[in-house]
Design a protein around this motif. Structure first.
Motif, PDB file in Angstrom:
ATOM      1  N   PHE A  35       0.828  -1.205   0.000  1.00 41.57           N
ATOM      2  CA  PHE A  35       0.000   0.000   0.000  1.00 41.57           C
ATOM      3  C   PHE A  35       0.865   1.258   0.000  1.00 41.57           C
ATOM      4  O   PHE A  35       0.607   2.205  -0.752  1.00 41.57           O
ATOM      5  CB  PHE A  35      -0.912  -0.014   1.228  1.00 41.57           C
ATOM      6  N   SER A  36       1.930   1.260   0.848  1.00 41.77           N
ATOM      7  CA  SER A  36       2.810   2.431   0.915  1.00 41.77           C
ATOM      8  C   SER A  36       3.523   2.657  -0.406  1.00 41.77           C
ATOM      9  O   SER A  36       3.688   3.802  -0.849  1.00 41.77           O
ATOM     10  CB  SER A  36       3.827   2.249   2.044  1.00 41.77           C
ATOM     11  N   ARG A  37       3.952   1.580  -1.036  1.00 43.14           N
ATOM     12  CA  ARG A  37       4.638   1.725  -2.327  1.00 43.14           C
ATOM     13  C   ARG A  37       3.702   2.298  -3.384  1.00 43.14           C
ATOM     14  O   ARG A  37       4.075   3.189  -4.151  1.00 43.14           O
ATOM     15  CB  ARG A  37       5.166   0.365  -2.789  1.00 43.14           C
ATOM     16  N   LEU A  38       2.473   1.769  -3.426  1.00 43.30           N
ATOM     17  CA  LEU A  38       1.532   2.277  -4.414  1.00 43.30           C
ATOM     18  C   LEU A  38       1.203   3.744  -4.161  1.00 43.30           C
ATOM     19  O   LEU A  38       1.186   4.558  -5.089  1.00 43.30           O
ATOM     20  CB  LEU A  38       0.252   1.431  -4.382  1.00 43.30           C
ATOM     21  N   TYR A  61       2.056   6.770  -6.631  1.00 42.85           N
ATOM     22  CA  TYR A  61       0.996   7.617  -7.172  1.00 42.85           C
ATOM     23  C   TYR A  61       1.215   9.083  -6.793  1.00 42.85           C
ATOM     24  O   TYR A  61       0.960   9.988  -7.598  1.00 42.85           O
ATOM     25  CB  TYR A  61      -0.370   7.152  -6.652  1.00 42.85           C
ATOM     26  N   LEU A  62       1.687   9.337  -5.545  1.00 42.92           N
ATOM     27  CA  LEU A  62       1.949  10.721  -5.133  1.00 42.92           C
ATOM     28  C   LEU A  62       3.066  11.335  -5.967  1.00 42.92           C
ATOM     29  O   LEU A  62       2.982  12.504  -6.384  1.00 42.92           O
ATOM     30  CB  LEU A  62       2.318  10.764  -3.646  1.00 42.92           C
ATOM     31  N   LEU A  63       4.124  10.560  -6.209  1.00 43.32           N
ATOM     32  CA  LEU A  63       5.232  11.079  -7.012  1.00 43.32           C
ATOM     33  C   LEU A  63       4.756  11.377  -8.436  1.00 43.32           C
ATOM     34  O   LEU A  63       5.093  12.425  -9.015  1.00 43.32           O
ATOM     35  CB  LEU A  63       6.378  10.066  -7.026  1.00 43.32           C
ATOM     36  N   ILE A  64       3.962  10.458  -8.996  1.00 42.29           N
ATOM     37  CA  ILE A  64       3.404  10.695 -10.333  1.00 42.29           C
ATOM     38  C   ILE A  64       2.505  11.931 -10.316  1.00 42.29           C
ATOM     39  O   ILE A  64       2.541  12.762 -11.234  1.00 42.29           O
ATOM     40  CB  ILE A  64       2.622   9.453 -10.801  1.00 42.29           C
ATOM     41  N   PHE A  65       1.706  12.082  -9.234  1.00 42.44           N
ATOM     42  CA  PHE A  65       0.823  13.244  -9.117  1.00 42.44           C
ATOM     43  C   PHE A  65       1.634  14.537  -9.078  1.00 42.44           C
ATOM     44  O   PHE A  65       1.289  15.518  -9.739  1.00 42.44           O
ATOM     45  CB  PHE A  65      -0.024  13.097  -7.851  1.00 42.44           C
ATOM     46  N   PHE A  66       2.736  14.541  -8.287  1.00 44.43           N
ATOM     47  CA  PHE A  66       3.563  15.745  -8.199  1.00 44.43           C
ATOM     48  C   PHE A  66       4.219  16.072  -9.536  1.00 44.43           C
ATOM     49  O   PHE A  66       4.366  17.250  -9.900  1.00 44.43           O
ATOM     50  CB  PHE A  66       4.633  15.567  -7.121  1.00 44.43           C
ATOM     51  N   LEU A  67       4.622  15.041 -10.271  1.00 46.28           N
ATOM     52  CA  LEU A  67       5.202  15.291 -11.596  1.00 46.28           C
ATOM     53  C   LEU A  67       4.164  15.929 -12.522  1.00 46.28           C
ATOM     54  O   LEU A  67       4.464  16.888 -13.245  1.00 46.28           O
ATOM     55  CB  LEU A  67       5.705  13.973 -12.193  1.00 46.28           C
ATOM     56  N   ILE A  68       2.952  15.400 -12.480  1.00 49.82           N
ATOM     57  CA  ILE A  68       1.884  15.962 -13.326  1.00 49.82           C
ATOM     58  C   ILE A  68       1.571  17.392 -12.904  1.00 49.82           C
ATOM     59  O   ILE A  68       1.378  18.280 -13.737  1.00 49.82           O
ATOM     60  CB  ILE A  68       0.626  15.076 -13.244  1.00 49.82           C
ATOM     61  N   LEU A 100       9.845   9.009 -16.131  1.00 45.68           N
ATOM     62  CA  LEU A 100       9.852   8.757 -14.689  1.00 45.68           C
ATOM     63  C   LEU A 100       8.601   8.006 -14.255  1.00 45.68           C
ATOM     64  O   LEU A 100       8.669   7.099 -13.413  1.00 45.68           O
ATOM     65  CB  LEU A 100       9.954  10.084 -13.934  1.00 45.68           C
ATOM     66  N   VAL A 101       7.459   8.372 -14.830  1.00 41.16           N
ATOM     67  CA  VAL A 101       6.214   7.677 -14.493  1.00 41.16           C
ATOM     68  C   VAL A 101       6.306   6.200 -14.873  1.00 41.16           C
ATOM     69  O   VAL A 101       5.947   5.308 -14.085  1.00 41.16           O
ATOM     70  CB  VAL A 101       5.021   8.349 -15.208  1.00 41.16           C
ATOM     71  N   LEU A 102       6.806   5.937 -16.100  1.00 47.13           N
ATOM     72  CA  LEU A 102       6.949   4.547 -16.536  1.00 47.13           C
ATOM     73  C   LEU A 102       7.952   3.794 -15.664  1.00 47.13           C
ATOM     74  O   LEU A 102       7.727   2.631 -15.290  1.00 47.13           O
ATOM     75  CB  LEU A 102       7.387   4.508 -18.002  1.00 47.13           C
ATOM     76  N   ALA A 103       9.079   4.468 -15.337  1.00 44.16           N
ATOM     77  CA  ALA A 103      10.103   3.821 -14.509  1.00 44.16           C
ATOM     78  C   ALA A 103       9.563   3.512 -13.116  1.00 44.16           C
ATOM     79  O   ALA A 103       9.766   2.411 -12.580  1.00 44.16           O
ATOM     80  CB  ALA A 103      11.341   4.711 -14.419  1.00 44.16           C
ATOM     81  N   ILE A 104       8.868   4.490 -12.527  1.00 46.85           N
ATOM     82  CA  ILE A 104       8.297   4.286 -11.191  1.00 46.85           C
ATOM     83  C   ILE A 104       7.274   3.159 -11.222  1.00 46.85           C
ATOM     84  O   ILE A 104       7.275   2.275 -10.356  1.00 46.85           O
ATOM     85  CB  ILE A 104       7.658   5.597 -10.690  1.00 46.85           C
ATOM     86  N   SER A 105       6.407   3.183 -12.233  1.00 44.47           N
ATOM     87  CA  SER A 105       5.393   2.130 -12.343  1.00 44.47           C
ATOM     88  C   SER A 105       6.047   0.759 -12.507  1.00 44.47           C
ATOM     89  O   SER A 105       5.620  -0.229 -11.897  1.00 44.47           O
ATOM     90  CB  SER A 105       4.475   2.422 -13.533  1.00 44.47           C
ATOM     91  N   TYR A 106       7.118   0.707 -13.345  1.00 45.25           N
ATOM     92  CA  TYR A 106       7.806  -0.571 -13.574  1.00 45.25           C
ATOM     93  C   TYR A 106       8.444  -1.081 -12.281  1.00 45.25           C
ATOM     94  O   TYR A 106       8.311  -2.257 -11.931  1.00 45.25           O
ATOM     95  CB  TYR A 106       8.863  -0.382 -14.665  1.00 45.25           C
ATOM     96  N   VAL A 107       9.148  -0.181 -11.574  1.00 43.62           N
ATOM     97  CA  VAL A 107       9.845  -0.596 -10.342  1.00 43.62           C
ATOM     98  C   VAL A 107       8.843  -1.082  -9.308  1.00 43.62           C
ATOM     99  O   VAL A 107       9.033  -2.135  -8.671  1.00 43.62           O
ATOM    100  CB  VAL A 107      10.687   0.579  -9.791  1.00 43.62           C
ATOM    101  N   ILE A 108       7.759  -0.316  -9.122  1.00 42.56           N
ATOM    102  CA  ILE A 108       6.760  -0.709  -8.124  1.00 42.56           C
ATOM    103  C   ILE A 108       6.111  -2.038  -8.516  1.00 42.56           C
ATOM    104  O   ILE A 108       5.941  -2.941  -7.679  1.00 42.56           O
ATOM    105  CB  ILE A 108       5.699   0.397  -7.983  1.00 42.56           C
ATOM    106  N   THR A 109       5.770  -2.165  -9.802  1.00 45.45           N
ATOM    107  CA  THR A 109       5.124  -3.401 -10.262  1.00 45.45           C
ATOM    108  C   THR A 109       6.039  -4.610 -10.099  1.00 45.45           C
ATOM    109  O   THR A 109       5.624  -5.669  -9.604  1.00 45.45           O
ATOM    110  CB  THR A 109       4.692  -3.251 -11.732  1.00 45.45           C
ATOM    111  N   LYS A 110       7.306  -4.447 -10.518  1.00 45.26           N
ATOM    112  CA  LYS A 110       8.250  -5.575 -10.411  1.00 45.26           C
ATOM    113  C   LYS A 110       8.527  -5.930  -8.960  1.00 45.26           C
ATOM    114  O   LYS A 110       8.724  -7.105  -8.626  1.00 45.26           O
ATOM    115  CB  LYS A 110       9.554  -5.226 -11.128  1.00 45.26           C
ATOM    116  N   SER A 111       8.580  -4.923  -8.069  1.00 46.37           N
ATOM    117  CA  SER A 111       8.830  -5.212  -6.657  1.00 46.37           C
ATOM    118  C   SER A 111       7.695  -6.023  -6.050  1.00 46.37           C
ATOM    119  O   SER A 111       7.877  -6.686  -5.024  1.00 46.37           O
ATOM    120  CB  SER A 111       9.017  -3.905  -5.876  1.00 46.37           C
ATOM    121  N   ILE A 112       6.519  -5.951  -6.678  1.00 44.40           N
ATOM    122  CA  ILE A 112       5.381  -6.725  -6.187  1.00 44.40           C
ATOM    123  C   ILE A 112       5.264  -8.062  -6.921  1.00 44.40           C
ATOM    124  O   ILE A 112       5.023  -9.111  -6.305  1.00 44.40           O
ATOM    125  CB  ILE A 112       4.072  -5.919  -6.347  1.00 44.40           C
ATOM    126  N   THR A 113       5.449  -8.037  -8.258  1.00 43.65           N
ATOM    127  CA  THR A 113       5.224  -9.256  -9.045  1.00 43.65           C
ATOM    128  C   THR A 113       6.377 -10.250  -8.952  1.00 43.65           C
ATOM    129  O   THR A 113       6.138 -11.456  -9.030  1.00 43.65           O
ATOM    130  CB  THR A 113       4.994  -8.898 -10.518  1.00 43.65           C
TER     131      THR A 113
END
Length: 481
Positions: free
Chosen positions: A6-9, A13-20, A194-207
């Protein structure tokens, strides 16, 4: 500190939100800058040009009415002259309030100077006209024309300055827009990466941990209970891995207890079964006295069942040793061809009685293999015996052996009933036995293929089955050279 899923997601999402938000703020700031420049053009330069045109019209109106008054001495023309003068002063005051550069203010000073000289000259001439006095009319006319020309020239200069400022600001606006577009594209590109990288890292850390768990689940399904899941992140998956490891340990203990139980029971059963078998043989030979025909038939049944139970006990003991890693293999280089011939020779009587056609295709260039001859012979007996048992009278069994890259491939095919698709993957598990309907009622223990798999795997090879219902079966194993 390891973050939860939950914290990772949420963090991602917050980092992606701040970038946007950052991209949006920059775009909004640029829009405000463009609006500011555009508003300045409208409020200053365009306004000055509009007022300059009105000044020109008001001044030329004064010139026309002033000349008409001089010629006709009609007071109405003088009143219109005065009205145009008031209008001119109003416009002059407005344009003085919006002039934003020193060049424009200097030009306005000259315009006021020329206009003051024009007004002074007109007032003197009007006084002469009203008093009906003679005066140098031509001189006044030349002076007025000169002042009018200077005035109009300076007014055109003011308009030129405003248009130059407008063009300069429009060019600057275009350059700023192009620069802002490039910067915005770069920022957007970086944000997207950065959004793609963050999403990839978070997803891989879970999957990734889940993939490890999934693969380990498949290993457990195959009977491998080794517990080695060093999953450290995220905490939820780490806790799941710990519980999974605990489950593996308990399953391994249960499997060990089961194997030890089967081993003990098999060992304890083999001695009395052997005694029963030998005693039955002695009775059948008449050592204990003559026997009747009916007694003989019963003794034959007892002998056959005793032999079957002894085979089952021996299979259980062999499988228990293999699972415990206690089976000793005497490995030496040898050829598979003699072992195949021996397995076929031993099952020859059954083949002849059921009129089954046997075909062998053994490549003469078959390489030598490091193997335990007795265990590989046991493997061949199991495969060939199953093929013959499950093939109806007049059927076909084919055995082939050929060299392949890095090893030798042996296959045993039959024209039996085949294996259901859902059972092909589990047929090598212990106690898994297919009992098809119809004429293929064959008794067995369900241990032969499990033993065969252990033998092949212990030699560093692999074994599998290919089959369809009604199309027969084909068992293939590969041993490394």
């Amino acid at each position: 500190m390891r973050l939860s899923i939950f914290s990772r997601l949420v963090s991602g999402y917050l980092l992606i939100f701040f970038l946007i938000v950052a991209v949006s703020v920059y775009a909004f700031w640029q829009v405000r800058q463009f609006k500011k420049v555009t508003q300045h053009i409208l409020d200053v330069d365009t306004r000055i040009i509009d007022l300059e045109e009105k000044l020109s019209e008001a001044f030329l109106s004064q010139v026309r009415f002033e000349r008409k008054f001089i010629v006709t001495k009609d007071a109405a023309f003088y009143n219109q002259f005065a009205s145009s003068r008031d209008e001119f002063n109003k416009y002059l005051e407005e344009i003085s309030g919006v002039a934003d550069t020193s060049a424009k203010r200097t030009s306005l000073s000259k315009i006021k100077e020329f206009y003051g000289r024009y007004q002074s000259l007109v007032e003197k001439e009007v006084e002469f006209v009203k008093a009906n006095q003679s005066y140098p009319q031509q001189w006044y006319e030349r002076e007025r024309e000169k002042i009018v020309d200077d005035f109009m020239e300076e007014l055109e200069g003011l308009e030129l300055l405003s248009r130059q400022d407008t063009n300069r600001e429009i060019k600057a606006l275009g350059s700023a827009a192009a620069s802002a577009r490039n910067v915005l594209m770069i920022i957007s590109g970086i944000a997207l990466v950065l959004v793609l990288a963050i999403s990839y890292v978070i997803t891989k850390s879970i999957t990734n941990p889940l993939d490890v768990l999934r693969n380990k689940t498949k290993e457990i399904a195959d009977g491998n209970f080794n517990c080695d899941l060093p999953v450290s992140s995220p905490p939820e998956v780490s806790e799941l891995a710990a519980a999974f490891n605990s489950m593996c340990n308990k399953l391994r203990e249960i499997d060990k207890i089961k194997s030890e139980f089967f081993s003990m029971m098999s060992h304890e059963l083999r001695t009395p079964l052997t005694s029963i078998k030998e005693g039955t043989a002695l009775v059948r030979e008449g050592i204990a006295g003559p026997i009747t025909e009916k007694q003989g038939r019963l003794l034959n049944i007892i002998a056959e069942e005793s032999h079957r139970l002894i085979d089952l006990v021996n299979s259980l003991l062999d499988l228990s040793k293999m699972e415990a890693g206690m089976m000793v293999f005497h490995v030496e280089k040898g050829s598979l061809a003699p072992l195949i011939d021996r397995a076929l020779m031993e099952i020859g009587p059954l083949v002849e009685s059921r009129k089954i056609n046997i075909e062998t295709k053994i490549d003469p260039a078959l390489p030598m293999v490091k193997m335990d001859n007795e265990r590989i012979l046991q493997l061949l007996r199991n495969l060939v015996g199953n093929a013959v048992k499950f093939t109806s009278a007049g059927g076909f069994v084919g055995i082939s052996a050929r060299p392949i890259e890095g090893g030798v491939e042996v296959s045993v095919a039959d024209t039996g009933p085949g294996i259901p698709k859902e059972k092909v993957q589990t047929i090598f598990d212990k106690f898994q036995q297919i009992t098809p309907a119809g004429p293929y009622q064959v008794k067995g223990t369900g241990l032969g293929l499990a033993i065969a798999k252990h033998i092949v795997v212990s030699h560093g090879g692999r074994i599998w089955a290919e089959s369809e219902l009604g199309q027969g079966s084909r068992f293939i194993f590969v041993l490394p050279v």
